[in-house]
Motif scaffolding. Sequence first.
Motif, PDB file in Angstrom:
ATOM      1  N   GLN A 100       0.842  -1.206   0.000  1.00  0.00           N
ATOM      2  CA  GLN A 100       0.000   0.000   0.000  1.00  0.00           C
ATOM      3  C   GLN A 100       0.876   1.255   0.000  1.00  0.00           C
ATOM      4  N   ASP A 101       0.232   2.404  -0.244  1.00  0.00           N
ATOM      5  CA  ASP A 101       0.977   3.664  -0.303  1.00  0.00           C
ATOM      6  C   ASP A 101       1.529   4.075   1.061  1.00  0.00           C
ATOM      7  N   THR A 102       0.827   3.737   2.101  1.00  0.00           N
ATOM      8  CA  THR A 102       1.301   4.063   3.459  1.00  0.00           C
ATOM      9  C   THR A 102       1.131   2.834   4.352  1.00  0.00           C
ATOM     10  N   CYS A 103       1.990   2.733   5.342  1.00  0.00           N
ATOM     11  CA  CYS A 103       1.871   1.623   6.297  1.00  0.00           C
ATOM     12  C   CYS A 103       2.543   2.021   7.600  1.00  0.00           C
ATOM     13  N   GLU A 104       2.228   1.286   8.633  1.00  0.00           N
ATOM     14  CA  GLU A 104       2.823   1.558   9.941  1.00  0.00           C
ATOM     15  C   GLU A 104       4.193   0.889  10.053  1.00  0.00           C
ATOM     16  N   GLN A 105       4.915   1.288  11.093  1.00  0.00           N
ATOM     17  CA  GLN A 105       6.286   0.803  11.280  1.00  0.00           C
ATOM     18  C   GLN A 105       6.342  -0.728  11.342  1.00  0.00           C
ATOM     19  N   LYS A 106       5.347  -1.345  11.978  1.00  0.00           N
ATOM     20  CA  LYS A 106       5.353  -2.812  12.120  1.00  0.00           C
ATOM     21  C   LYS A 106       5.167  -3.527  10.780  1.00  0.00           C
ATOM     22  N   ASP A 107       4.685  -2.783   9.759  1.00  0.00           N
ATOM     23  CA  ASP A 107       4.459  -3.385   8.438  1.00  0.00           C
ATOM     24  C   ASP A 107       5.607  -3.145   7.463  1.00  0.00           C
ATOM     25  N   TYR A 108       6.697  -2.523   7.935  1.00  0.00           N
ATOM     26  CA  TYR A 108       7.872  -2.341   7.071  1.00  0.00           C
ATOM     27  C   TYR A 108       8.633  -3.670   6.957  1.00  0.00           C
ATOM     28  N   PHE A 109       9.296  -3.849   5.832  1.00  0.00           N
ATOM     29  CA  PHE A 109      10.245  -4.968   5.732  1.00  0.00           C
ATOM     30  C   PHE A 109      11.361  -4.715   6.743  1.00  0.00           C
ATOM     31  N   GLN A 110      11.716  -5.726   7.499  1.00  0.00           N
ATOM     32  CA  GLN A 110      12.683  -5.545   8.581  1.00  0.00           C
ATOM     33  C   GLN A 110      14.142  -5.739   8.139  1.00  0.00           C
ATOM     34  N   ALA A 111      14.358  -6.523   7.112  1.00  0.00           N
ATOM     35  CA  ALA A 111      15.733  -6.813   6.672  1.00  0.00           C
ATOM     36  C   ALA A 111      16.320  -5.641   5.899  1.00  0.00           C
ATOM     37  N   GLY A 112      17.637  -5.442   6.034  1.00  0.00           N
ATOM     38  CA  GLY A 112      18.323  -4.432   5.232  1.00  0.00           C
ATOM     39  C   GLY A 112      18.629  -4.979   3.842  1.00  0.00           C
ATOM     40  N   CYS A 113      18.701  -4.100   2.847  1.00  0.00           N
ATOM     41  CA  CYS A 113      18.882  -4.540   1.456  1.00  0.00           C
ATOM     42  C   CYS A 113      20.333  -4.876   1.117  1.00  0.00           C
ATOM     43  N   LEU A 114      21.279  -4.200   1.772  1.00  0.00           N
ATOM     44  CA  LEU A 114      22.685  -4.385   1.411  1.00  0.00           C
ATOM     45  C   LEU A 114      23.127  -5.840   1.580  1.00  0.00           C
TER      46      LEU A 114
END
Length: 243
Positions: A171-185
């Motif tokens: 979705q266009d917006t989401c809460e902190q708990k709905d972010y992907f937790q892993a780093g991309c690097l």
Amino acid sequence: MDNCCESMVKYFMLLINLVFAIAGAFLIGLGAYIQVNAKSYLNFLSDNYLNTPIFIIIIGVVIFVVAFFGCCGAWQESSCMIYTYAVLISVLLICEFGAAIAAFMLKGDLKDVMEKKFNEGLKNYNKTGYEGVTKTWDAVQVDFKCCGVTSYTDWTNAGNSVPKSCCKNGQDTCEQKDYFQAGCLALLEDTFINNIGIVGGVALGVAFLQLVGVVFSCCLANRIRKSGAYEHCRVQPETVNRL
């Protein structure tokens, strides 16, 4: 016995060149696969990484052509063609050792380059003139299900809001708990640095097989040449006797 050994060497040459042809086709496919996979992430990879798959594709094409040449030489029992084949394979050996060494050296450099470009990309995200960087960041985060360089906090630390491509639900917006937790690097490093290791390993494996091929091709060419000289010497006395 000599004819039996010669036949064994000849058919082994045909077999090993069939393996070379398959290895050449595999290298072409591997180089193309890495090149296509890397295309979406060009802004985060070094030029050396992008040139390596092209070099591997060229090596694969040359191996395939040389293997066909070797099969023709063995089948026709032409010592000239087989010696030429041995020289070509020897040149390829040098190139492949060079490619393997370059691939393993590139492993260490790629990590530093990627980290630098990731951090630069954070600062330039959504800025005019950096549309490619923005698109690459979004593609990386969606494809690898990750957010930021090491975590989603990298976006706020760089003065940006967390992009919607970090949202698990899309979705266009989401809460902190709905972010992907892993780093991309770390995820991209695992993918592309492992690819480099595979390329280097395959190059060394093919080079070893080609070394065996050079030895057997020289043995076969030597036997064919000696056999031809023997036939020539045997014919001469018969001709003299008839005279």
